[in-house]
Design a protein around this motif. Structure first.
Motif, PDB file in Angstrom:
ATOM      1  N   GLY A  49       0.815  -1.336  -0.178  1.00 25.84           N
ATOM      2  CA  GLY A  49       0.281  -0.012  -0.097  1.00 25.84           C
ATOM      3  C   GLY A  49       0.787   1.265  -0.597  1.00 25.84           C
ATOM      4  N   SER A 225     -11.275   7.557  -1.471  1.00 23.95           N
ATOM      5  CA  SER A 225     -12.428   5.962  -2.036  1.00 23.95           C
ATOM      6  C   SER A 225     -12.017   5.771  -3.284  1.00 23.95           C
ATOM      7  CB  SER A 225     -13.795   6.614  -2.025  1.00 23.95           C
ATOM      8  OG  SER A 225     -13.934   7.813  -3.131  1.00 23.95           O
ATOM      9  N   GLY A 228      -8.299   4.270  -2.739  1.00 22.52           N
ATOM     10  CA  GLY A 228      -8.291   3.091  -2.027  1.00 22.52           C
ATOM     11  C   GLY A 228      -9.182   1.730  -2.356  1.00 22.52           C
ATOM     12  N   MET A 229     -10.141   2.428  -3.021  1.00 21.34           N
ATOM     13  CA  MET A 229     -10.773   0.676  -3.725  1.00 21.34           C
ATOM     14  C   MET A 229      -9.882   0.241  -5.039  1.00 21.34           C
ATOM     15  SD  MET A 229     -14.915   2.206  -3.289  1.00 21.34           S
ATOM     16  CE  MET A 229     -14.861   3.062  -4.081  1.00 21.34           C
ATOM     17  N   TRP A 232      -6.285  -1.131  -4.776  1.00 24.85           N
ATOM     18  CA  TRP A 232      -6.292  -2.497  -4.251  1.00 24.85           C
ATOM     19  C   TRP A 232      -7.047  -3.440  -5.180  1.00 24.85           C
ATOM     20  CZ3 TRP A 232      -3.383  -4.782  -0.899  1.00 24.85           C
ATOM     21  CH2 TRP A 232      -2.462  -3.825  -0.061  1.00 24.85           C
ATOM     22  N   ILE A 236      -7.519  -7.979  -4.843  1.00 23.13           N
ATOM     23  CA  ILE A 236      -8.669  -8.372  -4.230  1.00 23.13           C
ATOM     24  C   ILE A 236      -8.969  -9.068  -4.615  1.00 23.13           C
ATOM     25  CG2 ILE A 236     -11.596  -7.473  -3.180  1.00 23.13           C
ATOM     26  CD1 ILE A 236      -9.655  -4.566  -2.301  1.00 23.13           C
ATOM     27  N   GLY A 293     -18.241  -4.732  -1.664  1.00 21.82           N
ATOM     28  CA  GLY A 293     -18.352  -5.103  -0.657  1.00 21.82           C
ATOM     29  C   GLY A 293     -18.459  -6.248   0.350  1.00 21.82           C
ATOM     30  N   VAL A 354      -5.989   0.359   3.675  1.00 18.46           N
ATOM     31  CA  VAL A 354      -6.616  -0.926   3.659  1.00 18.46           C
ATOM     32  C   VAL A 354      -5.874  -1.724   3.125  1.00 18.46           C
ATOM     33  CG1 VAL A 354      -7.312  -2.315   1.303  1.00 18.46           C
ATOM     34  CG2 VAL A 354      -8.412  -0.295   1.428  1.00 18.46           C
ATOM     35  N   ILE A 358      -6.436  -4.933   6.550  1.00 18.92           N
ATOM     36  CA  ILE A 358      -5.868  -6.623   5.634  1.00 18.92           C
ATOM     37  C   ILE A 358      -5.041  -7.566   6.439  1.00 18.92           C
ATOM     38  CG2 ILE A 358      -5.312  -7.835   3.161  1.00 18.92           C
ATOM     39  CD1 ILE A 358      -6.512  -6.100   1.489  1.00 18.92           C
ATOM     40  N   VAL A 364     -13.076  -7.433   3.765  1.00 19.42           N
ATOM     41  CA  VAL A 364     -13.291  -6.682   2.596  1.00 19.42           C
ATOM     42  C   VAL A 364     -14.313  -5.645   2.428  1.00 19.42           C
ATOM     43  CG1 VAL A 364     -13.431  -6.530   0.017  1.00 19.42           C
ATOM     44  CG2 VAL A 364     -11.837  -7.671   0.915  1.00 19.42           C
ATOM     45  N   VAL A 367     -14.223  -2.659   5.024  1.00 20.50           N
ATOM     46  CA  VAL A 367     -13.650  -1.748   4.195  1.00 20.50           C
ATOM     47  C   VAL A 367     -14.324  -0.969   3.340  1.00 20.50           C
ATOM     48  CG1 VAL A 367     -11.484  -1.256   2.863  1.00 20.50           C
ATOM     49  CG2 VAL A 367     -11.285  -3.250   4.363  1.00 20.50           C
ATOM     50  N   PHE A 368     -14.693  -1.764   2.739  1.00 14.95           N
ATOM     51  CA  PHE A 368     -16.305  -1.319   1.543  1.00 14.95           C
ATOM     52  C   PHE A 368     -16.597   0.120   2.646  1.00 14.95           C
ATOM     53  CE2 PHE A 368     -13.557  -3.376  -1.613  1.00 14.95           C
ATOM     54  CZ  PHE A 368     -13.462  -2.487  -3.180  1.00 14.95           C
TER      55      PHE A 368
END
Length: 393
Positions: A49, A225, A228-229, A232, A236, A293, A354, A358, A364, A367-368
């Motif tokens: 990260g 957002s 971060g999303m 990853w 994911i 998520g 994130v 994790i 997950v 996180v979302f």
């Protein structure tokens, strides 16, 4: 405007959009090579990260520095310099012997990446009148999706052959595009005011109004957002039972959904105020984050990701359209770069958070849920912000 002028304006717009695409190509490619360097250097999730976050730290400084340079000297020169910094930086990044040298060079690459976007957005804001400005700024940002798709294609097709170092060397060739920008993109003459003669701090003080902190919060939430999303996303997808190559394929489908998201947002901006477009899209992204998520299965994952992608990038385009119009032309680059720089703090925090979560076995879906709340906060902030304060520019 004559037909010749319209063609010339469109040609310049396409050049600016292509520069935008190269910026997205670099950021998108990083998300795809993160799993590769994670495996090669045996990194923890938090260290992985950090790779994204250090780039965003560079972008924080780059946005303000190049934005101010664009206001004080030349939009086109600042744009050329930013392209050269991140393109040539990637060449040296490919030669990194280890993790820590990678971080240092990636910071420098981030300076150029962070500088290119606000300068390009400022130029497009200068290029068009208030009637077309919001729509064209959103359409310019649609080149971001094109760049991300190119990154996905390069990763899918060439990473098994070239590895992550070879992919980075390919992106270094975007330095030649700086020659195209230098030849064809000229500064647009604007009437100067007293703000143009102020130093950076004084210009900032005079341009700082009550709506600026709200705008900064919205920028923070968008980038928190988004990065971060999406940084990853391949990891994911792989963790949900797909290998890395399949993850490329899934995320490519999801990225395709960005383009209609941009086009609908551009159309809406000609019908309603752009801050309402932003709020609608942030709320839609929140729904997509909640769904993504909690979803399971390949098909539902793709559908949820498409909803997430459609709205998140449209929101990004809307806030880019809103920001330059809140400030006078002579500080537009500085304030746009500063707003994006504040947003980049969210881009630092998002991927790093994130990774940390994790590492600590946080699910997950939890996180979302965090991303969903941040998106709603950003939407509320922009609903209070006025717009089109400098339509006369």
């Amino acid at each position: 405007m004559s037909n010749t002028q319209k063609k010339s304006t469109l040609f310049i717009f396409m050049i600016i959009g292509t520069a935008w695409m190269f910026d997205a190509l670099d950021v998108g490619l990083l998300s795809y090579i993160m799993p590769l360097i994670h495996k090669e250097w045996l990194l923890s999730e938090s260290q992985t990260g950090l790779v994204s976050s250090v780039s965003s730290i560079g972008m924080i400084f780059g946005g303000f520095l190049f934005g101010r340079l664009a206001d004080k000297t030349s939009r086109s020169h600042a744009l050329v310099l930013s392209i050269l910094v991140f393109s040539l930086g990637n060449f040296f990044l490919a030669l990194s012997p280890g993790f820590y040298s990678f971080l240092v060079i990636r910071f420098i690459v981030g300076l150029g990446l962070g500088g290119e976007l606000p300068v390009a957005a400022t130029y497009v804001a200068d290029l068009y009148s208030a009637k077309d400005r919001s729509k064209m700024l959103i359409l310019a940002d649609s080149f971001w999706a094109v760049g991300w798709l190119v990154a996905a294609a390069l990763s899918f097709l060439l990473s098994p052959v070239l590895g992550w170092r070879g992919l980075l060397i390919l992106t270094a060739f975007s330095a030649f595009f700086a020659l195209v920008v230098r030849k064809h993109v000229e500064d647009i003459s604007k009437q100067k005011t007293s703000l143009a003669t102020l130093n950076g701090l004084d210009a900032l003080k005079q341009s700082f109004t009550w709506h600026t902190p709200l705008l900064w919060i919205a920028w923070f939430m968008v980038m928190f957002s988004y990065y971060g999303m999406f940084m990853w996303l391949p990891s994911i997808l792989a963790a949900r039972g797909n290998d890395v190559v399949e993850g490329f394929g899934y995320s490519t489908i999801i990225v395709v959904a960005q383009l209609p998201g941009y086009f609908v947002a551009a159309w809406l901006s000609s019908k309603i105020k752009v801050r309402y477009v932003f709020a609608i899209y942030m709320a839609g992204t929140a729904v997509g984050a909640l769904w993504f998520g909690h979803v399971s299965g390949a098909l539902l994952t793709i559908l949820a990701g498409c909803v997430l992608s459609f709205f998140n990038l449209g929101a990004y385009g809307a806030i880019i359209a809103l920001t330059p119009q809140l400030y006078h032309n002579n500080v537009r680059g500085t304030m746009t770069g500063l707003a994006q720089g504040i947003g980049r703090i969210g881009a630092v925090v998002g991927p790093l958070l994130v990774g940390i979560l994790i590492d600590h076995s946080v699910s997950v879906n939890s996180v979302f849920n965090i991303f969903m709340l941040s998106l709603l906060i950003g939407a509320l902030c922009v609903l209070i912000v006025p717009e089109n304060l400098h339509d006369e520019d």
